[in-house]
Enzyme design. Structure first.
Site, PDB file in Angstrom:
ATOM      1  CB  SER A  40      -0.898  -0.003   1.231  1.00 49.51           C
ATOM      2  OG  SER A  40      -1.695   1.160   1.245  1.00 49.51           O
ATOM      3  CE  LYS A  64      -1.058   7.164   0.192  1.00 52.72           C
ATOM      4  NZ  LYS A  64       0.152   7.039   1.021  1.00 52.72           N
ATOM      5  CG  ASN A  88       6.491   7.571   3.515  1.00 56.99           C
ATOM      6  OD1 ASN A  88       5.395   8.099   3.710  1.00 56.99           O
ATOM      7  ND2 ASN A  88       6.737   6.321   3.845  1.00 56.99           N
ATOM      8  CB  ILE A  90       2.645  10.464   1.827  1.00 58.32           C
ATOM      9  CG1 ILE A  90       3.885   9.707   1.329  1.00 58.32           C
ATOM     10  CG2 ILE A  90       1.733  10.872   0.671  1.00 58.32           C
ATOM     11  CD1 ILE A  90       4.756  10.440   0.375  1.00 58.32           C
ATOM     12  CG  ASN A 146      -2.553   2.472   7.277  1.00 52.67           C
ATOM     13  OD1 ASN A 146      -1.955   2.253   8.328  1.00 52.67           O
ATOM     14  ND2 ASN A 146      -2.231   3.451   6.451  1.00 52.67           N
ATOM     15  CB  CYS A 149      -4.255   6.518  10.869  1.00 52.98           C
ATOM     16  SG  CYS A 149      -4.631   5.227   9.744  1.00 52.98           S
ATOM     17  CG  ASN A 213       2.497   0.958   8.058  1.00 51.25           C
ATOM     18  OD1 ASN A 213       3.233   1.650   7.356  1.00 51.25           O
ATOM     19  ND2 ASN A 213       1.186   1.063   8.037  1.00 51.25           N
ATOM     20  N   GLY A 265       8.477  -5.491   4.074  1.00 51.10           N
ATOM     21  CA  GLY A 265       9.495  -4.664   4.723  1.00 51.10           C
ATOM     22  C   GLY A 265      10.820  -4.918   4.036  1.00 51.10           C
ATOM     23  N   GLY A 266      11.117  -4.088   3.035  1.00 54.29           N
ATOM     24  CA  GLY A 266      12.439  -4.133   2.413  1.00 54.29           C
ATOM     25  C   GLY A 266      12.692  -5.268   1.457  1.00 54.29           C
TER      26      GLY A 266
HETATM   27  C1  LIG Z   1       5.890   6.378   0.135  1.00 52.37           C
HETATM   28  C2  LIG Z   1       5.216   5.349   0.972  1.00 52.37           C
HETATM   29  C3  LIG Z   1       3.849   5.436   1.201  1.00 52.37           C
HETATM   30  C4  LIG Z   1       3.194   4.491   1.979  1.00 52.37           C
HETATM   31  N1  LIG Z   1       1.846   4.587   2.158  1.00 52.37           N
HETATM   32  C5  LIG Z   1       1.187   3.643   2.889  1.00 52.37           C
HETATM   33  C6  LIG Z   1      -0.219   3.681   3.029  1.00 52.37           C
HETATM   34  O1  LIG Z   1      -0.906   4.536   2.483  1.00 52.37           O
HETATM   35  N2  LIG Z   1      -0.814   2.722   3.774  1.00 52.37           N
HETATM   36  C7  LIG Z   1      -0.105   1.709   4.370  1.00 52.37           C
HETATM   37  O2  LIG Z   1      -0.700   0.847   5.002  1.00 52.37           O
HETATM   38  N3  LIG Z   1       1.232   1.641   4.227  1.00 52.37           N
HETATM   39  C8  LIG Z   1       1.901   2.577   3.512  1.00 52.37           C
HETATM   40  N4  LIG Z   1       3.266   2.493   3.351  1.00 52.37           N
HETATM   41  C9  LIG Z   1       3.989   1.384   4.002  1.00 52.37           C
HETATM   42  C10 LIG Z   1       4.230   0.231   3.044  1.00 52.37           C
HETATM   43  O3  LIG Z   1       3.020  -0.306   2.561  1.00 52.37           O
HETATM   44  C11 LIG Z   1       5.054  -0.884   3.703  1.00 52.37           C
HETATM   45  O4  LIG Z   1       4.328  -1.404   4.792  1.00 52.37           O
HETATM   46  C12 LIG Z   1       6.386  -0.416   4.232  1.00 52.37           C
HETATM   47  O5  LIG Z   1       6.935   0.576   3.404  1.00 52.37           O
HETATM   48  C13 LIG Z   1       7.400  -1.555   4.360  1.00 52.37           C
HETATM   49  O6  LIG Z   1       7.617  -2.225   3.141  1.00 52.37           O
HETATM   50  P1  LIG Z   1       8.775  -1.808   2.096  1.00 52.37           P
HETATM   51  O7  LIG Z   1      10.044  -1.688   2.863  1.00 52.37           O
HETATM   52  O8  LIG Z   1       8.794  -2.905   1.084  1.00 52.37           O
HETATM   53  O9  LIG Z   1       8.365  -0.514   1.509  1.00 52.37           O
HETATM   54  C14 LIG Z   1       3.938   3.421   2.562  1.00 52.37           C
HETATM   55  C15 LIG Z   1       5.309   3.346   2.334  1.00 52.37           C
HETATM   56  C16 LIG Z   1       5.952   4.276   1.547  1.00 52.37           C
HETATM   57  C17 LIG Z   1       7.426   4.151   1.314  1.00 52.37           C
END
Ligand SMILES: Cc1cc2nc3c(=O)[nH]c(=O)nc-3n(C[C@H](O)[C@H](O)[C@H](O)COP(=O)(O)O)c2cc1C
Ligand SMILES: Cc1cc2nc3c(=O)[nH]c(=O)nc-3n(C[C@H](O)[C@H](O)[C@H](O)COP(=O)(O)OP(=O)(O)OC[C@H]3O[C@@H](n4cnc5c(N)ncnc54)[C@H](O)[C@@H]3O)c2cc1C
Ligand code: FES
Lengths: 366, 291
Positions: A40, A64, A88, A90, A146, A149, A213, A265-266
């Protein structure tokens, strides 16, 4: 169209024929042909990534997080690069649920892609209304909640950090969601005991868990000598957080072995994804790495299939939680193989495996 | 099918064909396959830096300076960059034949006038990089092209000779007076717009310069198009980091993604003074007293 794959894992050294392996997975009753999804907030609603790979081939697009009303998000700068990751902030910018359904979900449906819809809100009532709005919408594979928040009714405390508030949200969403649509609670790693939160949301009706997250972090710009992000703090993501995420999945799978986990996560390569699967994830999400390599979700799926085949697994499900098997148990044939970097397999020499403390301890040091 | 559109972006592993110095800048030429064929003036490319195992996860964005779809190397593109951080330093150390992963062409290109009008192209520093391809296309449409280049010093001007070759007139400013007028582009712009009777102004450079150019252009009744530079995590529209407040046709301000809705914006639509913030009247802005 040119699609390239950055060589990041041994499996891409040559183009091996796609291994015959059953990659399908069952996420609380929803069957997905592939265990690799987007994360997301890291894929929009799939449209942009569809330029780089066929979005219908991955497990699902996790959209998203959507809120009831349009949201403008925070000021800029909204990101800062960090070693093997990024922050981030956002602020959940989005068009609101109505526009989302009209434009984004409609596009996914028309394209034939599976959609996991992520929802976010500032109160239990927001979540209730969102779930009710989605209740009669077709073509939603699952709902991801999510809960990272701020709760506006509790001085901005994050739902995910409080077992009671988290459970209230999940119970409300579960109650208002169609019975056939699983509800996944997305957990935050920023808690003392993620297992306690997991128990709490599962008791409240969560059918599955998404984790993790982002972790709350901060960067200070040494030129301006101020916080680098307009939002001051931000969520840390990317390969830098992977060990934390794998630990969370491992701990929660140990405590709740029958609850499906969407791990993230990564994740950058198929081997990274395999770590999550071995820790107990039934599927994985590829997030931040899509910014680096927009074809990553499709590539990771291919690499994961190869990695499973290399280890002698016939299906993905056989590997789920495989890292939890007892050290003293008689190793199966596949566990007896060792793998050299060129991918060849040799029978393992007789190695005495010490009977390690089976009790898993969090934060052993410090 | 949407996924196979010939206009979209592609990901290509190219090969470095050349890297040369131009004043304080580096000019990188790299094979780019289909990216070169699809490039229009104002498009940018996102380059991954640090190699396959890089700890620098985010691609770096650069305006495409030149694109050649045929030639000995097949398609090639050129970018002009200043090496001032980890990623650009890494790029500056590339050698011929090194592989480089590219995503592009990205963003919306400059809009071209249908009529053969008078155009002023304003660039600050490496902001001139996309202007030459643009000038060629404007000239092909019969437009008169006037170029205004500005930078801190002579070494930070890019493409003075090339500009002389293609422009009907060229004006130069440097902060230190090392070449051309001492001062800023905006010091000489009002005069230039009057003299050239400009209909359209194209601008690329630092945000403060763009804001000033947009204001001066509006005051002269000229239509302006500004290429903004916001920090971008993905460059392809999936992360929402690169937003700025832009007024739509309906008069409503939205936080638009500069990577896909830009980087070229109509100068009179960007709320320059509010860049970095979310104006309280923007769609979805936090409501005071609510949530
Ligand atoms: C730019 C950005 C926006 C994100 N927006 C959301 C979001 O709207 N809702 C949510 O549940 N997680 C959000 N996340 C978290 C990711 O879904 C994920 O849980 C987290 O980044 C870890 O995974 P990754 O390291 O592969 O990115 C966001 C992450 C990033 C980097
Ligand atoms: C559409 C667009 C076109 C651009 N065209 C050019 C060009 O033609 N020539 C050129 O030299 N530069 C250009 N830039 C700026 C260029 O992207 C940055 O200079 C570069 O990303 C800096 O990377 P670094 O690793 O050296 O710096 P670092 O400071 O180490 O970068 C850290 C992070 O911040 C981001 N970042 C840092 N500075 C900028 C910046 N000024 N703008 C956007 N992101 C930034 C980086 O992408 C990276 O994610 C452009 C930027 C955009 C958005
Ligand atoms: S940089 Fe990701 S949306 Fe623009």
């Amino acid at each position: 169209m040119i699609r390239s794959v950055t060589a990041q894992s041994p499996s891409s050294r040559a183009t091996p024929p796609a291994p015959v392996i059953d990659m399908s997975t069952d996420l609380a009753g929803v069957l997905l042909p592939s265990p690799v999804l987007t994360a997301s907030g890291c894929a929009g609603a799939g449209r942009e990534l569809d330029q780089f790979f066929d979005i219908t081939e991955i497990g699902a697009v996790v959209t998203k997080s959507i809120m009831l009303d349009p949201r403008s998000g925070r000021g800029t700068p909204r990101m800062a690069e960090t070693p093997s990751g990024m922050l981030n902030s956002i602020g959940l910018q989005g068009p609101g649920v109505e526009v989302f359904l009209d434009k984004d979900l409609a596009w996914l449906r028309e394209r034939g892609a599976r959609a996991v819809v992520s929802i976010a809100g500032g109160s239990v009532d927001d979540f209730t209304r969102l779930a009710s709005r989605l209740r009669h919408v077709s073509d939603i594979a699952a709902i991801e909640v999510n809960i990272s928040c701020p709760n506006v009714e509790s001085r901005g405390h994050v739902f995910a950090c409080d077992p009671v508030a988290a459970a209230d949200v999940i119970a409300a969403v579960r109650r208002n969601t169609a019975p056939g649509v699983p509800v996944f609670a997305k957990l935050s790693p920023d808690v003392t005991d993620i297992v306690a939160i997991a128990h709490s949301v599962v008791d409240a009706g969560a059918d599955g868990l998404s984790m993790i997250n982002t972790l709350l972090g901060m960067v200070i710009d040494t030129d301006t000598m101020r916080p680098a992000l307009a939002g001051i703090t931000g969520g840390l993501s990317g390969p830098a957080i992977r060990p934390v995420a794998v630990r969370c999945v491992y701990q929660v799978h140990a405590a709740l072995p029958h609850i499906p986990i969407l791990g993230m996560g990564g994740i950058r390569t198929g081997l990274d994804a395999l770590e999550f699967v071995l820790a107990g994830a039934s599927a994985v999400s590829v997030g931040t790495v899509s910014f680096h390599d927009p074809s990553a979700p499709a590539r990771v799926a291919r690499e994961l299939a190869q990695a499973l085949a290399d280890r002698g697994f016939g299906s993905l499900t056989e590997a789920v939680g495989y890292a939890h098997r007892s050290h003293t148990a008689v190793p199966s044939a596949r566990a007896e193989r060792v793998y050299s970097p060129d991918g060849t397999q040799h029978p393992r020499e007789a190695v005495e495996v010490e009977d390690l403390d089976p009790e898993f301890e969090a934060g052993a040091e410090g | 099918m949407a996924s196979q559109a010939k206009t979209g972006a592609v990901q290509v592993t190219g090969e470095v064909v050349g890297l040369r110095r131009a004043g304080d800048y580096h000019v990188l030429t790299v094979t780019a396959g289909a990216i070169a064929e699809r490039t229009k003036p104002g498009h940018f490319v996102a380059i991954s830096v640090g190699g396959p195992q890089s700890s620098m996860l985010l691609r770096r964005a650069f305006s495409i300076h030149a694109a050649q779809s045929r030639g000995v190397y097949g398609g090639t593109i050129e970018v002009v960059f200043a090496a001032h951080g980890k990623g650009t330093e890494w790029l500056a150390g590339l050698r011929r034949h090194d592989p480089l992963n590219l995503v592009g062409p990205l963003g919306r290109p400059f809009a071209l006038p249908k009529e053969p009008v008078s155009c002023v192209l304003v660039a600050g520093g490496y902001g001139s990089a996309p202007m030459f391809m643009l000038a060629d296309q404007l000239r092909a449409r019969g437009c008169r092209v006037h170029v205004l280049l500005g930078a801190a010093t002579e070494n930070r001007l890019f493409g003075v000779l090339e500009a002389k070759r293609i422009a009907a007139s060229i004006t130069i400013t440097t902060d230190d007076g090392s070449l051309g007028h001492r001062g800023r582009v905006t010091d000489v712009l009002p005069d230039l717009l009057t003299r050239t009777n400009a209909d359209v102004v194209y601008a690329c450079g630092p945000m403060a310069m763009l804001a000033a150019v947009a204001k001066v252009s509006s005051a002269h009744g000229a239509y302006s198009q500004c290429a903004v530079e916001e920090s971008m995590a993905c460059g392809i529209g999936i992360c929402m980091t690169c937003v700025l407040p832009v007024i739509g046709d309906d008069g409503i301000t939205r936080m638009l993604r500069s990577c896909v809705d830009g980087p070229i914006f109509q100068g009179d639509r960007v709320r320059w003074d509010d860049v970095g913030t979310v104006p309280s009247d923007a769609l979805g802005a936090p409501v005071i007293g609510g949530h």
